[in-house]
Scaffold this motif. Structure first.
Motif, mmCIF file in Angstrom:
data_model
loop_
_atom_site.group_PDB
_atom_site.id
_atom_site.type_symbol
_atom_site.label_atom_id
_atom_site.label_comp_id
_atom_site.label_asym_id
_atom_site.label_seq_id
_atom_site.Cartn_x
_atom_site.Cartn_y
_atom_site.Cartn_z
ATOM 1 N N ALA A 132 7.027 9.539 -3.925
ATOM 2 C CA ALA A 132 6.412 9.041 -5.153
ATOM 3 C C ALA A 132 4.999 8.571 -4.828
ATOM 4 C CB ALA A 132 7.257 7.917 -5.751
ATOM 5 N N PHE A 133 4.334 7.970 -5.811
ATOM 6 C CA PHE A 133 2.922 7.622 -5.652
ATOM 7 C C PHE A 133 2.682 6.135 -5.874
ATOM 8 C CE2 PHE A 133 2.896 12.113 -6.209
ATOM 9 C CZ PHE A 133 1.823 12.558 -5.430
ATOM 10 N N GLY A 134 1.720 5.602 -5.132
ATOM 11 C CA GLY A 134 1.305 4.226 -5.323
ATOM 12 C C GLY A 134 0.850 3.994 -6.749
ATOM 13 N N GLY A 135 1.251 2.865 -7.308
ATOM 14 C CA GLY A 135 0.894 2.553 -8.682
ATOM 15 C C GLY A 135 1.816 3.142 -9.720
ATOM 16 N N GLY A 136 2.702 4.049 -9.316
ATOM 17 C CA GLY A 136 3.614 4.671 -10.263
ATOM 18 C C GLY A 136 4.691 3.703 -10.716
ATOM 19 N N PHE A 137 5.245 3.950 -11.882
ATOM 20 C CA PHE A 137 6.362 3.157 -12.393
ATOM 21 C C PHE A 137 7.454 4.106 -12.849
ATOM 22 C CE2 PHE A 137 8.841 1.099 -15.731
ATOM 23 C CZ PHE A 137 9.223 -0.066 -15.087
ATOM 24 N N HIS A 138 8.678 3.859 -12.336
ATOM 25 C CA HIS A 138 9.791 4.753 -12.658
ATOM 26 C C HIS A 138 11.060 4.013 -13.060
ATOM 27 C CE1 HIS A 138 7.393 8.140 -11.278
ATOM 28 N NE2 HIS A 138 7.096 7.443 -10.200
ATOM 29 N N GLY A 139 10.959 2.708 -13.317
ATOM 30 C CA GLY A 139 12.113 1.985 -13.830
ATOM 31 C C GLY A 139 12.522 0.804 -12.973
ATOM 32 N N ARG A 140 13.498 0.047 -13.482
ATOM 33 C CA ARG A 140 13.923 -1.186 -12.827
ATOM 34 C C ARG A 140 15.298 -1.101 -12.184
ATOM 35 N NH1 ARG A 140 10.818 -2.914 -17.244
ATOM 36 N NH2 ARG A 140 9.295 -4.552 -16.786
ATOM 37 N N THR A 141 15.955 0.056 -12.213
ATOM 38 C CA THR A 141 17.161 0.243 -11.424
ATOM 39 C C THR A 141 16.754 0.307 -9.950
ATOM 40 O OG1 THR A 141 16.910 2.625 -11.667
ATOM 41 C CG2 THR A 141 18.343 1.503 -13.264
ATOM 42 N N PHE A 142 17.731 0.321 -9.041
ATOM 43 C CA PHE A 142 17.337 0.288 -7.635
ATOM 44 C C PHE A 142 16.568 1.535 -7.213
ATOM 45 C CE2 PHE A 142 19.688 -3.563 -6.811
ATOM 46 C CZ PHE A 142 18.941 -4.132 -5.784
ATOM 47 N N MET A 143 16.989 2.720 -7.624
ATOM 48 C CA MET A 143 16.206 3.900 -7.290
ATOM 49 C C MET A 143 14.870 3.868 -8.014
ATOM 50 S SD MET A 143 15.554 6.608 -5.636
ATOM 51 C CE MET A 143 17.066 6.973 -4.747
ATOM 52 N N GLY A 144 14.876 3.414 -9.270
ATOM 53 C CA GLY A 144 13.625 3.289 -10.014
ATOM 54 C C GLY A 144 12.658 2.344 -9.326
ATOM 55 N N MET A 145 13.169 1.203 -8.849
ATOM 56 C CA MET A 145 12.321 0.256 -8.115
ATOM 57 C C MET A 145 11.792 0.872 -6.832
ATOM 58 S SD MET A 145 13.949 -3.570 -8.414
ATOM 59 C CE MET A 145 15.551 -3.131 -7.754
ATOM 60 N N ALA A 146 12.666 1.580 -6.119
ATOM 61 C CA ALA A 146 12.246 2.193 -4.860
ATOM 62 C C ALA A 146 11.106 3.180 -5.082
ATOM 63 C CB ALA A 146 13.432 2.894 -4.194
ATOM 64 N N LEU A 147 11.183 3.941 -6.168
ATOM 65 C CA LEU A 147 10.150 4.931 -6.471
ATOM 66 C C LEU A 147 8.875 4.285 -6.999
ATOM 67 C CD1 LEU A 147 12.417 7.568 -8.242
ATOM 68 C CD2 LEU A 147 11.371 7.819 -5.982
ATOM 69 N N THR A 148 9.001 3.141 -7.646
ATOM 70 C CA THR A 148 7.855 2.461 -8.241
ATOM 71 C C THR A 148 6.894 1.975 -7.165
ATOM 72 O OG1 THR A 148 8.994 1.841 -10.266
ATOM 73 C CG2 THR A 148 7.187 0.410 -9.568
ATOM 74 N N LYS A 150 4.635 -0.468 -7.090
ATOM 75 C CA LYS A 150 4.064 -1.784 -7.357
ATOM 76 C C LYS A 150 5.142 -2.822 -7.085
ATOM 77 C CE LYS A 150 1.670 -4.471 -10.948
ATOM 78 N NZ LYS A 150 1.235 -4.488 -12.368
ATOM 79 N N VAL A 151 4.817 -3.824 -6.262
ATOM 80 C CA VAL A 151 5.823 -4.793 -5.838
ATOM 81 C C VAL A 151 6.069 -5.861 -6.898
ATOM 82 C CG1 VAL A 151 6.373 -6.580 -4.138
ATOM 83 C CG2 VAL A 151 5.414 -4.392 -3.383
ATOM 84 N N VAL A 152 4.996 -6.562 -7.329
ATOM 85 C CA VAL A 152 5.142 -7.652 -8.292
ATOM 86 C C VAL A 152 4.883 -7.122 -9.706
ATOM 87 C CG1 VAL A 152 4.288 -9.938 -8.989
ATOM 88 C CG2 VAL A 152 4.372 -9.324 -6.556
ATOM 89 N N PRO A 153 5.786 -7.333 -10.652
ATOM 90 C CA PRO A 153 7.010 -8.122 -10.559
ATOM 91 C C PRO A 153 8.272 -7.314 -10.320
ATOM 92 C CG PRO A 153 6.576 -7.638 -12.844
ATOM 93 C CD PRO A 153 5.484 -6.945 -12.049
ATOM 94 N N TYR A 154 8.134 -6.009 -10.075
ATOM 95 C CA TYR A 154 9.286 -5.128 -10.175
ATOM 96 C C TYR A 154 10.230 -5.166 -8.974
ATOM 97 C CZ TYR A 154 6.199 -3.484 -13.814
ATOM 98 O OH TYR A 154 5.369 -3.443 -14.895
ATOM 99 N N LYS A 155 9.719 -5.420 -7.781
ATOM 100 C CA LYS A 155 10.555 -5.361 -6.587
ATOM 101 C C LYS A 155 10.794 -6.712 -5.939
ATOM 102 C CE LYS A 155 8.841 -0.754 -5.253
ATOM 103 N NZ LYS A 155 8.415 0.084 -4.102
ATOM 104 N N VAL A 156 9.960 -7.685 -6.253
ATOM 105 C CA VAL A 156 9.984 -8.943 -5.520
ATOM 106 C C VAL A 156 11.313 -9.682 -5.718
ATOM 107 C CG1 VAL A 156 8.878 -10.292 -7.370
ATOM 108 C CG2 VAL A 156 8.660 -11.035 -5.001
ATOM 109 N N GLY A 157 11.924 -10.060 -4.589
ATOM 110 C CA GLY A 157 13.144 -10.851 -4.612
ATOM 111 C C GLY A 157 14.430 -10.069 -4.701
ATOM 112 N N PHE A 158 14.357 -8.737 -4.746
ATOM 113 C CA PHE A 158 15.564 -7.941 -4.944
ATOM 114 C C PHE A 158 16.098 -7.292 -3.670
ATOM 115 C CE2 PHE A 158 13.672 -7.734 -9.327
ATOM 116 C CZ PHE A 158 14.618 -8.569 -9.912
ATOM 117 N N GLY A 159 15.527 -7.658 -2.519
ATOM 118 C CA GLY A 159 16.069 -7.183 -1.259
ATOM 119 C C GLY A 159 15.668 -5.756 -0.930
#
Length: 425
Positions: A132-148, A150-159
């Motif tokens: 995937a690409f930096g700055g991309g957004f693909h959702g808030r599920t775990f795979m979606g977060m992994a592909l996204t 951008k860390v804050v607010p989408y990935k922070v604190g979720f392990g």
């Protein structure tokens, strides 16, 4: 009931993880306007984050849903199927880019569409890695977060995120990344981190949404297609935010000379009703076995009915042309402000998927503070705006494409005043 009272109730009842851009509590809405519980009117330039390209409560969408309500609301297509699901799949197979046989599945959300596209790609290729690409957004599920990207607010604190996901820089020359540099980063990734023969798919937004409304250069998309073909990698176009006339064509990939193998869709597909889809090459879509795809609410009959109406409205009301006209007017107004507002560093976007980016006029660094000031001033004046971008310094414009000319003109006046006020003009 005041907004303050409702906010107190919200804070007591709802997880703080559900962020709120405004403290407006909607009471009713029509086309591009919203009235809150206190009776105040707002012009909606957010449209539910690109969900309402055909506006709030388009009469034809509402009529289609009401008609469906008189028949049935749910059977689960995997248990008792229905013709409208089949017909909508046929329509998307015909309308999406690519001169090859296609098939479609329906799910409920954009993140779910992305998850299923990855599942299908892995099943079809027998590979596991995804790029995937930096700055991309693909959702808030775990795979979606992994592909996204951008860390804050989408990935922070979720392990820990799911493995076998890699990122490369998205080509944004404004921020010093050329298409050649992005391609070089991909080739370096293949040399240093992951064997291309282990990569199932590359996923990309033709125009980044949350990332700042940066468009993929035509030359880069073509090179990406060639690279995928060279290594047997599937190309996934995430059109969740770009689809359904927003960019001046039915799909953003229609601006490119190449077609993806798989495409994800959601948001404006059903004009405000929950519906998402994955469409792709027939042989790829058939890779998972029976039962491997689906979901209880996937392809809900009300969403399917709404989506048929949305496609009809886009065609009959010429919304692709309308998007180009509105976007041109918006960008012209923003361009006229450059001399008075030196904070403006870029105005961009195809069709009516437009954005303005701000830097601090002294430091020349990205200014989220200025963008947020513009947003808050506009909100006080009755215009709902959204910010985005990795640096938070971009305002994106997602008004319904059906917005009335007089309401649009009013919104442009508010926007101009909201930009010039913090600039000191």
């Amino acid at each position: 009931m005041t907004a303050t009272t409702l906010t107190d109730r919200k804070n007591a009842a709802i997880s703080r993880g559900v962020g709120m851009t405004t403290q407006i509590y909607a009471d009713r809405a029509e086309n591009a306007e919203i009235w809150d519980k206190e009776g105040r009117r707002y012009i909606d330039f957010a449209a539910g984050i690109a969900v309402l390209n055909t506006g709030h409560r388009h009469p034809r969408v509402i009529a289609a849903v009401k008609e469906q309500l008189d028949h049935f609301t749910h059977t689960c297509h995997q248990v008792v199927p229905y013709e409208n699901y089949v017909h909508l799949a046929e329509r998307l197979n015909a309308l999406t880019p690519g001169n090859f046989e296609k098939k479609t599945i329906f799910v409920t959300t954009g993140a779910e569409a992305v998850e299923n596209a990855v599942k299908i790609a892995r099943a079809a290729t027998g590979r596991s890695a995804v790029i995937a690409f930096g700055g991309g957004f693909h959702g808030r599920t775990f795979m979606g977060m992994a592909l996204t990207g951008k860390v804050v607010p989408y990935k922070v604190g979720f392990g820990a995120m799911p493995g076998d996901v890699f990122h490369v820089p998205f080509p944004v020359e404004l921020h010093g990344v050329t298409p050649d540099q992005s391609l070089a980063a991909l080739k370096k990734l293949f040399a240093a981190d992951v064997d291309p023969q282990r990569v199932a798919a590359i996923i990309i937004e033709p125009v980044q949404g949350e990332g700042g409304f940066y468009s993929v250069p035509v030359s880069f998309m073509k090179a990406l297609r060639e690279l995928c073909d060279q290594h047997g990698i599937l190309l996934i176009a995430d059109e969740v935010q770009t689809g359904f006339a927003r960019t001046g064509k039915l799909f953003a990939m229609d601006h490119h000379e190449v077609a993806p193998d798989l495409m994800t869709m959601a948001k404006s597909l059903a004009g405000g009703f929950p519906l998402a889809a994955v469409t792709g090459r027939a042989e790829i879509m058939d890779a998972p076995g029976p039962g491997g795809l689906g979901g209880t609410y996937g392809g809900n009959p009300l969403g399917i009915a709404a989506a048929h109406a949305v496609l009809d409205v886009i065609k009959d009301e010429g919304l692709c042309d309308r998007a180009n006209q509105l976007g041109s007017r918006l960008k012209q107004r923003l361009e006229s402000l450059r001399e008075k507002a030196p904070e403006i560093v870029d105005i961009r976007g195809p069709g009516f998927m437009n954005a303005v980016e701000f830097n601090d006029k002294t430091t020349k660094l990205p200014s989220a503070e200025f963008a947020n000031k513009v947003r808050l001033i506009a909100l006080e004046k009755g215009l709902i705006l959204l910010t985005c971008g990795v640096h938070g310094n971009v305002i994106r414009f997602l008004a319904p494409i059906t917005i009335q000319d007089n309401v649009f003109g009013e919104a442009l006046d508010i926007l101009e005043a909201s930009i010039l006020e913090p600039s000191g003009k």
